[in-house]
Scaffold this active site. Structure first.
Site, PDB file in Angstrom:
ATOM      1  N   HIS A   1       0.903  -1.395  -0.109  1.00 35.89           N
ATOM      2  CA  HIS A   1      -0.002  -0.226  -0.168  1.00 35.89           C
ATOM      3  C   HIS A   1       0.887   1.174   0.044  1.00 35.89           C
ATOM      4  O   HIS A   1       2.158   1.262   0.180  1.00 35.89           O
ATOM      5  CB  HIS A   1      -0.948  -0.132   1.349  1.00 35.89           C
TER       6      HIS A   1
ATOM      7  N   LYS B   1      -0.758   4.966   4.455  1.00 34.16           N
ATOM      8  CA  LYS B   1      -1.540   4.082   5.330  1.00 34.16           C
ATOM      9  C   LYS B   1      -1.034   3.740   6.618  1.00 34.16           C
ATOM     10  O   LYS B   1       0.003   3.163   6.632  1.00 34.16           O
ATOM     11  CB  LYS B   1      -1.668   2.979   4.369  1.00 34.16           C
TER      12      LYS B   1
END
EC number: 1.17.1.8
Length: 236
Positions: free
Chosen positions: A131, A135
């Site tokens: 990600h 995040k």
């Protein structure tokens, strides 16, 4: 439909655009500086906030008799409390670790593969998720959902982020953070003779936003606790 956006970061802004394109309006744009929420002109709330504020946002929506969907991860230790509160208030709540329609199909493929391969212990499993660097939680909620579905359909007992942990009953999850990666999840089964891999790659955040708006459209005028299986009519 009048939508409250509880969390107005990158995802909130994309959800706003998708919602407007689908003919909806935005009643609230709440960010980390918002101190009060007035739901008097709201039909449904979409929570893509922070783990530290999600529970408060969801609770406030339920208290105001506004259906709420949440895609915020990192707060699920309070999930059962939210479910209990929603049922007590006769509210409507839907949580998904990932609203992407493709990911929810991927969840189903993962369950089937896990059940098919459960009786073949030569295959060793690991999960990799990638990600963007903004995040905050690791592993991702999607990776946890994938692991939990495998556990339900196999002989694995738990999951771990510790690569050095010597536990054959634990699914090893590797969480990577790379700039501008919307989300990639890979399930690997490796044996000495071959390997089986399934993979979902998000090209952008549009899919997450579209799924969230579709879920918001679906939950309007409903009561109860739901998930994306209900929205997509999977396994009916």
């Amino acid at each position: 439909m009048r939508i409250a956006l509880l969390g107005y970061g990158k995802m909130g802004k994309i959800i706003e655009r998708v919602a407007l394109e689908r003919g909806h309006s935005i009643s609230i744009k709440a960010d980390s500086k918002t101190t009060t929420l007035d739901f008097s002109k709201t039909d449904v709330a979409i929570d893509f906030s922070l783990p530290s504020t999600a529970v408060s946002n969801i609770t406030s929506s339920i208290n105001a008799n506004v259906p709420v969907i949440s895609g915020t991860t990192g707060w699920l230790d309070k999930y059962d409390d939210i479910v209990e509160h929603c049922n007590r208030k006769n509210g409507a709540f839907l949580y998904a670790s990932n609203f992407s329609l493709g990911v929810n199909i991927f969840f189903e493929v993962n369950r089937v593969l896990a059940s098919l391969i459960a009786n073949y212990p030569d295959y060793k499993l690991n999960i990799e998720e990638i990600h963007h660097t903004q995040k905050l939680d690791a592993p991702s909620g999607t990776a946890i959902s994938l692991a939990e579905d495998i556990i339900k359909n196999s002989n694995y007992k738990n999951w771990t982020l510790d690569e050095d942990e010597d536990d054959s009953d634990a699914i090893k999850i590797e969480a990577k953070r790379i700039v501008d990666v919307p989300g990639t999840h890979i399930i690997n089964y490796n044996s000495e003779v071959d390997a089986i891999e399934i993979k979902h790659t998000a090209h952008n955040r549009e899919g997450f936003a579209l799924g969230a708006v579709i879920a918001a459209e679906w939950i309007a005028n409903k009561k109860g606790v739901f998930n994306m299986k209900d929205v997509l009519k999977i396994n009916e």
